[in-house]
Design an enzyme around this catalytic site. Structure first.
Site, PDB file in Angstrom:
ATOM      1  CD  GLU A  91      34.185  43.751  30.739  1.00  0.00           C
ATOM      2  OE1 GLU A  91      34.455  43.001  29.775  1.00  0.00           O
ATOM      3  OE2 GLU A  91      34.167  43.363  31.919  1.00  0.00           O
ATOM      4  CB  CYS A 342      29.157  38.495  41.350  1.00  0.00           C
ATOM      5  SG  CYS A 342      30.079  39.094  42.758  1.00  0.00           S
TER       6      CYS A 342
END
Length: 358
Positions: A91, A342
């Site tokens: 990704e 995150c």
């Protein structure tokens, strides 16, 4: 055949001169077609004679990953799921912001490995385990694909302004390919990212930190997340094999450019590492290092045992650090609604697919 995306400009120039017996300016023309204009079809490189295009077609290939899906967050963040040539999935994330002139600027978050071996207990990528390192070409191809998607082909006015190695994997455990990728990103004849526009985030691989200090190819960010060795051993068991105090001593000797600072990243886990006492301990740990601290409230992820810290605890933590003279920035996470924030990067596509890629 040679994958052009996997070689540096000096290597490519040597290839054109020695193998094709062409002038060096031809190498620059081809390089700019690919990296500045995002033209990957050799026949479309119209300022090259047909003879050179034919020779080039027989010599090189340009391997781009396949875009499997693109998800867009309500805040404009985009997450790309990419399939590599062997079927592996990674990704990359595009994070938008607005500059003072009102223009959109993008920070791209790159992956450096398929999966990750560090096993950090708060990170979704860790549940994949480690599969393999990415090649330099697979790293920089993420940037090329993003530029193609954004039509970002004006070198004097780039849309992608910053690169952060904060995606899947521990970059400094893939040091050889990371370094090659950094050289490709730096090339003034191509992407032209300066060191101050690239940040490499690490859990604390000492050998890699020392190498980055010596080569000066990127700024450094340390994923700290704990104020003492015992706590770090609990939430980051593999990273904690490097003693925290020794790691901090390594950073004290890190070679910094003018105006460069080391970035410390601290993920606030509710009830785990977010007390004022932890903040005092943290301030004492990093006070002698020229740096800044990013506070990141935890983003809850499926299957993870942690909670988001309360707003009250976040502000108390930040206040303690400011009182100790630590430059502290409360970072707003983007892309949470598409699992692009995150600690949330994970190829969930695998679990949704009825077929297996390995």
């Amino acid at each position: 055949m040679i994958n052009l995306l996997n070689i540096t400009y000096p290597e490519f120039e040597s290839l054109i001169v020695t193998t094709l017996q062409e002038k060096t300016y031809r190498a620059m023309q081809i390089w700019q077609w690919v990296w500045q204009k995002q033209i990957t079809d050799i026949e479309s490189m119209t300022n090259l004679p047909q003879k050179i295009r034919a020779s080039l077609t027989a010599l090189i290939k340009i391997n781009l990953p396949e875009i499997v899906t693109i998800q867009q967050s309500s805040d404009g963040t985009k997450k790309f799921l990419l399939r590599l040539s062997d079927g592996a999935l990674i990704e990359t994330v595009l994070i938008p912001s607005i500059d003072k002139a009102g223009n959109i600027r993008i920070t791209q978050c790159l992956s450096s490995q398929v999966g990750c071996s560090m096993g950090c207990t708060f990170c979704s990528t860790a549940t994949m385990g480690f599969i393999r390192n990415l090649t330099a070409g697979e790293i920089v191809s993420q940037v090329l694909l993003a530029k193609l998607h954004l039509n970002d082909n004006k070198p004097d006015k780039p849309i992608i302004r910053n690169i952060v190695f904060m995606g899947m994997g521990e970059p400094l455990l893939n040091l050889t390919e990371l370094t090659r990728a950094l050289h490709i990103l730096h090339s003034e004849k191509g992407l032209n990212f300066s060191a101050r526009r690239i940040t490499v985030s690490t859990c604390g691989i000492k050998k890699g930190i020392q190498a980055l200090s010596e080569n000066g190819l990127a700024f450094l960010a340390l994923s700290l997340h704990a104020s003492n060795q015992e706590l770090r051993s609990t939430i980051m068991p593999k990273a904690a094999k490097w003693d925290l105090k020794e790691l901090i001593d390594t950073l004290k000797n890190y070679s910094l450019k003018k105006r460069e600072k080391i970035t410390f990243e601290y993920l606030l886990l509710g009830g785990i590492n977010d007390s004022p006492e932890h903040a005092k301990e943290l301030a004492k740990l990093i006070t002698d290092i020229k740096g800044k601290l990013n506070l990141i409230p935890y983003n809850p992820a499926q299957g993870q045992p942690y909670l988001k810290p309360t707003e009250e605890n976040i502000l108390k933590f930040q206040k303690v650090l400011w009182s100790k003279g630590i430059v502290t920035i409360l970072r707003k996470s983007k892309g949470q609604d598409i699992n692009a924030a995150c600690g949330q990067l994970k190829t969930t596509y695998l679990s949704q697919s009825s077929s297996t890629i390995y």
